[in-house]
Design a protein around this motif. Sequence first.
Motif, PDB file in Angstrom:
ATOM      1  N   ASN A  14      -4.855   0.452  -1.030  1.00 43.94           N
ATOM      2  CA  ASN A  14      -5.077  -0.985  -0.972  1.00 43.94           C
ATOM      3  C   ASN A  14      -3.949  -1.795  -1.612  1.00 43.94           C
ATOM      4  O   ASN A  14      -3.880  -3.007  -1.435  1.00 43.94           O
TER       5      ASN A  14
ATOM      6  N   PRO B 249       0.836  -1.220   0.000  1.00 40.78           N
ATOM      7  CA  PRO B 249       0.000   0.000   0.000  1.00 40.78           C
ATOM      8  C   PRO B 249       0.860   1.255   0.000  1.00 40.78           C
ATOM      9  O   PRO B 249       1.906   1.320   0.658  1.00 40.78           O
ATOM     10  N   THR B 250       0.432   2.238  -0.726  1.00 41.10           N
ATOM     11  CA  THR B 250       1.099   3.539  -0.776  1.00 41.10           C
ATOM     12  C   THR B 250       0.066   4.641  -0.569  1.00 41.10           C
ATOM     13  O   THR B 250      -1.129   4.376  -0.438  1.00 41.10           O
TER      14      THR B 250
ATOM     15  N   ASN C 297      -0.882   6.903  -2.728  1.00 38.08           N
ATOM     16  CA  ASN C 297      -1.756   6.980  -3.892  1.00 38.08           C
ATOM     17  C   ASN C 297      -2.509   5.682  -4.153  1.00 38.08           C
ATOM     18  O   ASN C 297      -3.427   5.666  -4.975  1.00 38.08           O
ATOM     19  N   ASP C 298      -2.113   4.624  -3.474  1.00 40.36           N
ATOM     20  CA  ASP C 298      -2.753   3.318  -3.663  1.00 40.36           C
ATOM     21  C   ASP C 298      -2.918   2.671  -2.293  1.00 40.36           C
ATOM     22  O   ASP C 298      -2.131   1.799  -1.904  1.00 40.36           O
TER      23      ASP C 298
ATOM     24  N   ASP D 119      -3.553  -2.557  -4.733  1.00 44.50           N
ATOM     25  CA  ASP D 119      -4.032  -3.458  -5.784  1.00 44.50           C
ATOM     26  C   ASP D 119      -4.452  -2.693  -7.044  1.00 44.50           C
ATOM     27  O   ASP D 119      -5.366  -3.116  -7.750  1.00 44.50           O
ATOM     28  N   SER D 120      -3.779  -1.594  -7.317  1.00 47.50           N
ATOM     29  CA  SER D 120      -4.133  -0.792  -8.490  1.00 47.50           C
ATOM     30  C   SER D 120      -3.203  -1.036  -9.676  1.00 47.50           C
ATOM     31  O   SER D 120      -3.259  -0.279 -10.649  1.00 47.50           O
TER      32      SER D 120
ATOM     33  N   LYS E  43       0.091  -0.603 -10.207  1.00 44.77           N
ATOM     34  CA  LYS E  43       0.903   0.560 -10.542  1.00 44.77           C
ATOM     35  C   LYS E  43       2.388   0.224 -10.624  1.00 44.77           C
ATOM     36  O   LYS E  43       3.070   0.647 -11.559  1.00 44.77           O
TER      37      LYS E  43
END
Length: 334
Positions: A115, A109-110, A112-113, A117-118, A120
């Motif tokens: 969860n 997880p970041t 900007n993300d 799971d995007s 990236k």
Amino acid sequence: MKKSLLYVLLGIGLSLSANAQEESLHSDTLKVTEPPRDGYVMKSDIANRKVVPFAPIRQTDVAYSKRIWREIDLRDKMNQVFASPKSRLIDIIVEAIMNGELTAYDPTPTKNDPNGDSFKNVLTKEQVMARLGGDSVLVEEYNENNEVISSRYEKREFSGENVVKFRIKEDWIFDKQRGVFEPRIIGIAPLITPQIPGLSDINTSVTPSNVDPFDPFAVSNTAETTETAEDNIQPAAPVTTSIEVDPTPAFWIYFPEARHVFVNKEVVTRNNDATGLSYDDVFVKRIFSSYIVKQSNPEDLRIKDYIKEDIERLYESERIKKALMDFEQDLWSY
């Protein structure tokens, strides 16, 4: 007359040729010029299959959408096909990643993300194997005095038996143009339990040194006892400290990309060798058992964040499933 005689001679010739071939097939001195075929039927349809694309969906036709995260437990009887040694799902995924056919994405997880799971950040092959526990391990050699005399790194092979759960990220979409309410899988992630150093030492029972751990009524030897009922000493019980670590995604793969790999991998079942099903069929036709761990919500909460008991979480998962089915049924009136 001549034509009839020609047909008779042709029939006799074909019969003799068939008998000769029959005898040669059953002869012990038959020389095989090519490698023998393993079986009488070659399963060429699976290898030659192509992905059937989904029907396109326009944004203006989406009347309802709900994102769902669910988990597949391979220990469930219905999901044992995913763990077959002949065609194990995690082995197929890892092999495709090593061959460059699939891309693995970082699940960390970041900002900007949240969860992770995007899809990236891309993981390298070495990072994928390290997350699965298949990287190098330090091996040390000792002498008779228990002293380290040499050390070396050895490659540790990855074992697919360690992965017993998969997480699926999907969208349930109602397409008003086609009048269809259907799920579309977005990503799949194998779940692993992180190996935290020192965790095994924490998850132990701590018992006072002056108490017999096998005696449930033992008390401390240093405790002062009196004959009064008010000063009765309670039996000492072991103090248990336990930390539960949830399985986390090792990496994510993009399902539309993985379909081109799954479509050529046959599913092996216990009841029938000629299943005719590929892993693409299993996921698209929903031939698996799962339970929901999260649905999209404003607070971005998982089920475990607001329900603590395991059995109550399963009830909540079934409630969400029923809510999706009820929404579809309520769309139509008769």
